[in-house]
Enzyme design. Structure first.
Site, PDB file in Angstrom:
ATOM      1  N   GLU A   1      48.870  36.360  -5.540  1.00 56.17           N
ATOM      2  CA  GLU A   1      49.442  36.576  -6.869  1.00 56.17           C
ATOM      3  C   GLU A   1      48.679  35.803  -7.943  1.00 56.17           C
ATOM      4  OE1 GLU A   1      53.646  36.038  -9.344  1.00 56.17           O
ATOM      5  OE2 GLU A   1      53.494  35.330  -7.275  1.00 56.17           O
TER       6      GLU A   1
ATOM      7  N   GLU B   1      61.614  39.661  -9.814  1.00 48.15           N
ATOM      8  CA  GLU B   1      61.503  38.211  -9.746  1.00 48.15           C
ATOM      9  C   GLU B   1      61.604  37.717 -11.176  1.00 48.15           C
ATOM     10  OE1 GLU B   1      58.633  34.684  -8.042  1.00 48.15           O
ATOM     11  OE2 GLU B   1      57.783  36.229  -9.315  1.00 48.15           O
TER      12      GLU B   1
END
Length: 266
Positions: free
Chosen positions: A149, A243
Site C-alpha cells: 500500500e 477503511e
C-alpha cells in the site's frame, strides 16, 4: 459490480457473526479483518474458524502494527516480516485472498523536519526489495497475495504513488505481490487518480476506500464516479474495502457506504 467489504472495527456487534449480520443487511459482501502485531492475529484462529463455519466472508486482512518491513531498525524489520508471514498464513487458512501492508507508517517524512532520513534511497530500495521477496515467496507458497500500500508523503517517505509501488513489484518479479490502492492516499499523492489507476492497472490487486477527508465515502469531495470508473475500465474485479473513520452516527454512516458506492458506479 465490485464486491464490497467493511473493516471489522467499523461494524457494530461484539462478534464477527454479529458484525456479519449487520454487514449483510447494509449491502456488504464481506468483512476486512485487522491484524495486530505480537502474533495476535494467529491467536484469533479459533474465533476466525468459528466465523468461517458460520458463513462469515473474510477475504482480506489489513495490518495494524507499529512497525513494518521497511523499518530503519533490522530487528524491527525481522519482527515485521515474521508478523506478516503469520498473517498471510492465517488469511490463507480461512480461505482469504491476501494481506495489505505499507512499507512503513509514521517512521519518517521528508515533508517535516529534519527532512533527511537516516538511510539513503538506494538503501531504502534494497530493504524494500528484500522484504517483498521474502514476503512474496511466503504468500506464493500459501496461495495468497501480499498487497503493498502506497501511503501519503506525511506517513511514509518511501512508497507514496502507485508508480513507485509498480516499479518495486516489477523488480521483485513475483505474481504474489500486488498494489493495494487506497483512495485517501491517492487523493493526496496522485495528480490524476483515475489516470494512475489505468497506468498501473496490471499490478493492482486490492482497493481500500475512504473519502478525501478520511471519513466514509460520500463525506468528502473525492470524484467517485471517475475513480470507480477507472477501476472498471482497468478490468479490476477485486474487493473494495472501507477503511475509514466515520462521521455522524457510526452505524448509520457505515451502513450508507454500499448504497453510496453503488450509486457512484461500484
Amino acid at each position: 459490480m465490485f464486491s464490497l467489504a467493511a473493516q471489522e472495527q467499523l461494524l457494530p456487534g461484539d462478534t464477527l457473526q454479529q458484525k456479519w449480520e449487520f454487514a449483510q443487511a447494509a449491502g456488504y459482501d464481506g468483512i476486512e479483518l485487522r491484524a495486530q502485531g505480537d502474533l495476535r492475529f494467529a491467536a484469533r484462529l479459533p474465533e476466525l474458524r468459528r466465523a468461517l463455519a458460520d458463513g462469515v466472508v473474510m477475504p482480506t486482512v489489513c495490518v495494524d502494527m507499529l512497525h513494518f518491513f521497511g523499518d530503519f531498525d533490522a530487528g524491527r524489520r525481522r519482527d515485521a516480516v515474521a508478523q506478516m508471514k503469520s498473517q498471510l498464513s492465517v488469511i490463507a487458512e480461512i480461505g482469504g485472498v491476501g494481506a495489505q501492508t505499507p512499507a512503513s507508517y509514521g517512521m519518517f517524512s521528508r515533508r517535516l523536519p529534519p527532512f533527511t532520513p537516516p538511510r539513503d534511497e538506494a538503501g531504502d530500495r534494497a530493504v524494500l526489495l528484500d522484504g517483498l521477496a521474502e514476503l512474496g515467496e511466503h504468500a506464493r507458497r500459501e496461495g495468497v497475495v501480499l498487497f503493498l500500500e502506497p501511503l501519503n508523503r506525511y506517513e511514509d517517505h518511501m512508497v507514496n504513488r502507485l508508480a513507485q509501488a509498480t516499479e518495486l513489484i516489477r523488480a521483485a518479479g513475483l505474481d504474489s505481490v500486488r498494489i493495494g490502492i487506497d483512495s485517501y492516499h491517492m487523493n493526496i499523492e496522485e495528480a490524476d487518480p483515475a489516470a494512475a489507476i489505468l497506468d498501473n492497472a496490471p499490478w493492482i490487486g486490492h482497493a481500500q476506500v475512504s473519502d478525501s477527508n478520511r471519513f466514509q465515502p460520500g463525506a468528502g469531495h473525492l470524484d467517485w464516479p471517475a475513480w470507480l470508473g477507472a477501476l472498471r475500465a482497468a478490468g479490476y474485479t477485486g474487493w473494495l474495502a472501507a477503511e475509514c473513520r466515520l462521521t455522524g452516527d457510526p452505524a448509520a454512516a457505515v451502513a450508507a457506504v454500499p448504497g453510496f458506492l453503488r450509486r457512484a458506479g461500484a
